[in-house]
Motif scaffolding. Structure first.
Motif, mmCIF file in Angstrom:
data_model
loop_
_atom_site.group_PDB
_atom_site.id
_atom_site.type_symbol
_atom_site.label_atom_id
_atom_site.label_comp_id
_atom_site.label_asym_id
_atom_site.label_seq_id
_atom_site.Cartn_x
_atom_site.Cartn_y
_atom_site.Cartn_z
ATOM 1 N N PHE A 112 -17.257 15.073 36.205
ATOM 2 C CA PHE A 112 -17.253 13.623 36.010
ATOM 3 C C PHE A 112 -18.123 12.978 37.078
ATOM 4 O O PHE A 112 -17.893 13.151 38.268
ATOM 5 N N LYS A 113 -19.148 12.217 36.670
ATOM 6 C CA LYS A 113 -20.129 11.625 37.590
ATOM 7 C C LYS A 113 -20.275 10.117 37.343
ATOM 8 O O LYS A 113 -21.186 9.672 36.648
ATOM 9 N N PRO A 114 -19.388 9.277 37.900
ATOM 10 C CA PRO A 114 -19.528 7.822 37.720
ATOM 11 C C PRO A 114 -20.675 7.265 38.569
ATOM 12 O O PRO A 114 -21.070 7.869 39.573
ATOM 13 N N TYR A 115 -21.185 6.106 38.153
ATOM 14 C CA TYR A 115 -22.271 5.471 38.902
ATOM 15 C C TYR A 115 -22.251 3.965 38.699
ATOM 16 O O TYR A 115 -21.660 3.455 37.753
ATOM 17 N N VAL A 116 -22.908 3.260 39.613
ATOM 18 C CA VAL A 116 -23.155 1.824 39.501
ATOM 19 C C VAL A 116 -24.633 1.596 39.773
ATOM 20 O O VAL A 116 -25.273 2.392 40.472
ATOM 21 N N GLY A 117 -25.168 0.518 39.218
ATOM 22 C CA GLY A 117 -26.574 0.219 39.440
ATOM 23 C C GLY A 117 -26.846 -1.261 39.313
ATOM 24 O O GLY A 117 -26.080 -2.004 38.704
ATOM 25 N N ASP A 118 -27.956 -1.677 39.909
ATOM 26 C CA ASP A 118 -28.449 -3.034 39.695
ATOM 27 C C ASP A 118 -29.959 -3.026 39.822
ATOM 28 O O ASP A 118 -30.547 -2.129 40.397
ATOM 29 N N GLY A 119 -30.568 -4.033 39.210
ATOM 30 C CA GLY A 119 -32.022 -4.072 39.226
ATOM 31 C C GLY A 119 -32.560 -5.264 38.479
ATOM 32 O O GLY A 119 -31.903 -6.304 38.368
ATOM 33 N N SER A 120 -33.768 -5.089 37.926
ATOM 34 C CA SER A 120 -34.490 -6.177 37.265
ATOM 35 C C SER A 120 -34.813 -5.831 35.819
ATOM 36 O O SER A 120 -35.036 -4.665 35.483
ATOM 37 N N ASN A 121 -34.861 -6.872 35.008
ATOM 38 C CA ASN A 121 -35.239 -6.765 33.601
ATOM 39 C C ASN A 121 -36.433 -7.669 33.371
ATOM 40 O O ASN A 121 -36.465 -8.799 33.864
ATOM 41 N N TYR A 122 -37.409 -7.176 32.622
ATOM 42 C CA TYR A 122 -38.555 -7.989 32.219
ATOM 43 C C TYR A 122 -38.660 -7.901 30.699
ATOM 44 O O TYR A 122 -39.061 -6.864 30.169
ATOM 45 N N THR A 123 -38.257 -8.943 30.002
ATOM 46 C CA THR A 123 -38.281 -8.940 28.536
ATOM 47 C C THR A 123 -39.544 -9.625 28.044
ATOM 48 O O THR A 123 -39.852 -10.744 28.456
ATOM 49 N N ILE A 124 -40.266 -8.942 27.160
ATOM 50 C CA ILE A 124 -41.475 -9.485 26.544
ATOM 51 C C ILE A 124 -41.124 -9.825 25.103
ATOM 52 O O ILE A 124 -40.655 -8.970 24.350
ATOM 53 N N PHE A 125 -41.327 -11.089 24.720
ATOM 54 C CA PHE A 125 -41.042 -11.537 23.363
ATOM 55 C C PHE A 125 -42.321 -11.526 22.535
ATOM 56 O O PHE A 125 -43.345 -12.025 22.969
ATOM 57 N N GLY A 126 -42.239 -10.955 21.337
ATOM 58 C CA GLY A 126 -43.354 -10.951 20.391
ATOM 59 C C GLY A 126 -42.952 -11.696 19.139
ATOM 60 O O GLY A 126 -41.781 -12.020 18.941
#
Length: 176
Positions: free
Chosen positions: A84-98
């Motif tokens: 069992f390998k739990p994790y947490v993360g945070d970061g950035s999202n860059y959404t491109i709309f078409g």
């Protein structure tokens, strides 16, 4: 590889709120690549191809846009718990709309959305490894995604659509 359920939060302001403009929830495929710098610290790149998002106003489908939402996260993995390998993360999202002007079902005025959005992504998940290489993954992410909605004729801003999806997912993991 994961199957992800996009659960849009759909906050609105201005005329966008009065028109009740929303994105419709949907399932999408996701491909993630993680690189471990240490046994506990990793970076994950979340990828998919441009996804069609159905947009409604007042409950009626008015059109579709495409969204390409790559995200980059820093993660901390608990690796001393056997399989069992739990994790947490945070970061950035860059959404491109078409297809930003693709609203044929809305007849009052032609609408468009801004070309992109930058936001935060938070994540919690776990891998359960069946052997040294193969396992199952469960994960939930939350991303902040927002775009201004404008009229095509003069570019007037009529409000903001705040999408902010919750993204529960399940998938298969393979470690090299």
């Amino acid at each position: 590889m994961r199957a992800v359920d996009l659960l849009w939060q759909n906050g609105q302001t201005g005329a966008v709120q009065a028109l009740n403009v929303k994105a419709k929830d949907q399932w999408i495929p996701e491909f993630d690549v993680s690189y471990f710098f240490t046994k506990n610290i990793a970076a994950e790149l979340v990828l998919t191809w441009p996804q069609q998002v159905n947009i409604t106003a007042g409950g009626a489908n008015i059109g579709k846009i495409t969204a390409l939402p790559p995200s980059l996260l820093a993660q901390y993995h608990c690796t001393d718990l056997s399989a069992f390998k739990p994790y947490v993360g945070d970061g950035s999202n860059y959404t491109i709309f078409g297809n930003r002007q693709n609203f044929p079902g809305y007849t009052t005025a032609a609408l468009q959305v801004e070309p992109s959005s930058v936001g935060f992504v938070g994540q919690i998940g776990a891998d359960y490894m069946f052997d040294k290489n193969w396992g199952i993954n469960v994960d939930v992410k939350y991303a902040t995604i927002a775009t201004n909605v404008q009229t095509v004729s003069n570019g007037a801003n009529i409000g903001k659509l705040t999408l902010n999806p919750w993204m529960p997912a399940v998938g298969v993991t393979y470690k090299f």
